[in-house]
Motif scaffolding. Structure first.
Motif, PDB file in Angstrom:
ATOM      1  N   GLN A 107      -3.056  -2.256   6.041  1.00 33.06           N
ATOM      2  CA  GLN A 107      -2.949  -3.606   5.418  1.00 33.06           C
ATOM      3  C   GLN A 107      -4.298  -3.732   4.805  1.00 33.06           C
ATOM      4  O   GLN A 107      -4.132  -4.353   3.489  1.00 33.06           O
ATOM      5  N   GLN A 110      -4.433  -2.644   0.763  1.00 28.47           N
ATOM      6  CA  GLN A 110      -3.492  -3.408  -0.156  1.00 28.47           C
ATOM      7  C   GLN A 110      -4.358  -3.653  -1.411  1.00 28.47           C
ATOM      8  O   GLN A 110      -5.872  -3.797  -1.119  1.00 28.47           O
ATOM      9  N   GLY A 111      -3.728  -3.649  -2.521  1.00 28.46           N
ATOM     10  CA  GLY A 111      -4.755  -3.934  -3.817  1.00 28.46           C
ATOM     11  C   GLY A 111      -5.644  -5.240  -3.566  1.00 28.46           C
ATOM     12  O   GLY A 111      -6.769  -5.203  -4.175  1.00 28.46           O
ATOM     13  N   GLN A 112      -5.139  -6.205  -3.079  1.00 31.68           N
ATOM     14  CA  GLN A 112      -5.889  -7.487  -3.021  1.00 31.68           C
ATOM     15  C   GLN A 112      -7.263  -7.146  -1.891  1.00 31.68           C
ATOM     16  O   GLN A 112      -8.169  -7.723  -2.244  1.00 31.68           O
ATOM     17  N   TYR A 113      -7.229  -6.380  -1.214  1.00 32.93           N
ATOM     18  CA  TYR A 113      -8.183  -6.049  -0.290  1.00 32.93           C
ATOM     19  C   TYR A 113      -9.114  -4.791  -0.418  1.00 32.93           C
ATOM     20  O   TYR A 113     -10.418  -4.891  -0.304  1.00 32.93           O
ATOM     21  N   SER A 116     -12.771  -5.007  -2.125  1.00 27.56           N
ATOM     22  CA  SER A 116     -13.699  -5.871  -1.320  1.00 27.56           C
ATOM     23  C   SER A 116     -14.151  -5.032  -0.041  1.00 27.56           C
ATOM     24  O   SER A 116     -15.107  -5.046   0.372  1.00 27.56           O
ATOM     25  N   LYS A 154     -10.864 -11.822   4.570  1.00 25.99           N
ATOM     26  CA  LYS A 154      -9.379 -12.090   4.547  1.00 25.99           C
ATOM     27  C   LYS A 154      -9.078 -13.470   4.574  1.00 25.99           C
ATOM     28  O   LYS A 154      -8.053 -13.549   3.632  1.00 25.99           O
ATOM     29  N   LYS A 157      -9.427 -14.953   0.789  1.00 27.64           N
ATOM     30  CA  LYS A 157      -8.583 -14.457   0.001  1.00 27.64           C
ATOM     31  C   LYS A 157      -7.192 -15.325   0.322  1.00 27.64           C
ATOM     32  O   LYS A 157      -6.465 -15.674  -0.613  1.00 27.64           O
ATOM     33  N   ALA A 158      -6.805 -15.238   1.664  1.00 27.64           N
ATOM     34  CA  ALA A 158      -5.722 -16.230   1.933  1.00 27.64           C
ATOM     35  C   ALA A 158      -5.698 -17.716   1.552  1.00 27.64           C
ATOM     36  O   ALA A 158      -4.494 -18.160   1.195  1.00 27.64           O
ATOM     37  N   GLY A 160      -7.459 -18.704  -1.146  1.00 31.71           N
ATOM     38  CA  GLY A 160      -7.736 -18.690  -2.628  1.00 31.71           C
ATOM     39  C   GLY A 160      -9.212 -19.024  -3.021  1.00 31.71           C
ATOM     40  O   GLY A 160      -9.362 -19.285  -4.227  1.00 31.71           O
ATOM     41  N   GLN A 162     -13.043 -18.133  -4.019  1.00 33.20           N
ATOM     42  CA  GLN A 162     -13.705 -17.079  -4.516  1.00 33.20           C
ATOM     43  C   GLN A 162     -15.012 -16.841  -4.017  1.00 33.20           C
ATOM     44  O   GLN A 162     -15.730 -17.326  -4.137  1.00 33.20           O
TER      45      GLN A 162
END
Length: 226
Positions: A107, A110-113, A116, A154, A157-158, A160, A162
């Motif tokens: 998990q 993944q690109g979103q994490y 970071s 986490k 990001k969930a 939204g 910043q």
């Protein structure tokens, strides 16, 4: 805040009838890390090493003076640990969560994490090193203060939000204010189980690791309402 017993009870309830999912979620990263260490160790091997000696390879890569290899494995290990902690938190929040052990262990890749996790890994390492220069105790205190950073990221990001790396660390410090000893005592409460797992040549960790990960996720989740 919930007691340690209540957090552990929550973890056990999630695992009831789902132990295999919990075991596989925590076991897949271990197998992949051993294989990775095996492959990297092979590039430095001498005639005394054996392809079948997984444990020796892992120890060799960690012990020899191949700093880049150690750092690479540590980073990959961090990604897996973060992925398991993310999945554990989802599981704590939703007892009916559909756990896919292999997929969910990746998990954090993944690109979103991805970025970071790397930035948090680096910044935490820098901060902990600097605090440790002041003696061991300040380093340990900050280690506990920063323990929730990845889960904070986490949630940010969930929702939204910043939040940059430093903001995630700061939020972890705020959540842990007055609760560092609680987490320390929670760690200590697993020592007996750790000893038992070691006495079984590590086999006991198949059951202990899922239990611990879910308990730590329950601890974080409870911090948000403490």
């Amino acid at each position: 805040m919930e007691t340690r017993a209540e957090m552990k009870r929550t973890a056990k309830n999630r695992l009831r009838r789902h132990w295999m999912q919990g075991i596989l979620l925590n076991l897949v990263p271990v197998i992949l890390l051993v294989l990775l260490a095996l492959l990297i160790g092979n590039s430095f091997r001498t005639s005394t090493y054996s392809w079948t000696d997984f444990g020796r390879y892992y120890a060799t890569v960690q012990a020899e003076h191949h700093d880049w290899a150690r750092m690479f494995i540590n980073i990959i290990e961090t990604f897996f640990l973060v992925g398991v902690s993310f999945t554990s938190l989802d599981w704590i929040r939703n007892a009916d969560a559909d756990i896919a052990p292999v997929k969910d262990s990746f998990q954090a890749f993944q690109g979103q994490y991805l970025g970071s996790v790397i930035f948090i890994y680096i910044l935490k390492a820098i901060y902990l090193f600097l605090w440790s220069l002041l003696l061991i105790i300040p380093g340990i205190i900050k280690f506990y203060a920063y323990r929730q950073t990845y889960l904070v990221m986490k949630d940010a990001k969930a929702s939204g939000q910043q939040m940059n790396t430093n903001a995630c660390i700061t939020r972890s410090r705020q959540l842990m204010r007055g609760h560092k000893m609680d987490l320390f005592m929670l760690d200590l409460s697993f020592i007996g189980w750790d000893i038992l797992a070691i006495c079984t040549a590590g086999i006991g960790y198949l059951w202990l690791n899922p239990y611990k990960q879910l308990t730590y996720a329950a601890f974080y989740n409870d911090l948000l309402t403490a």
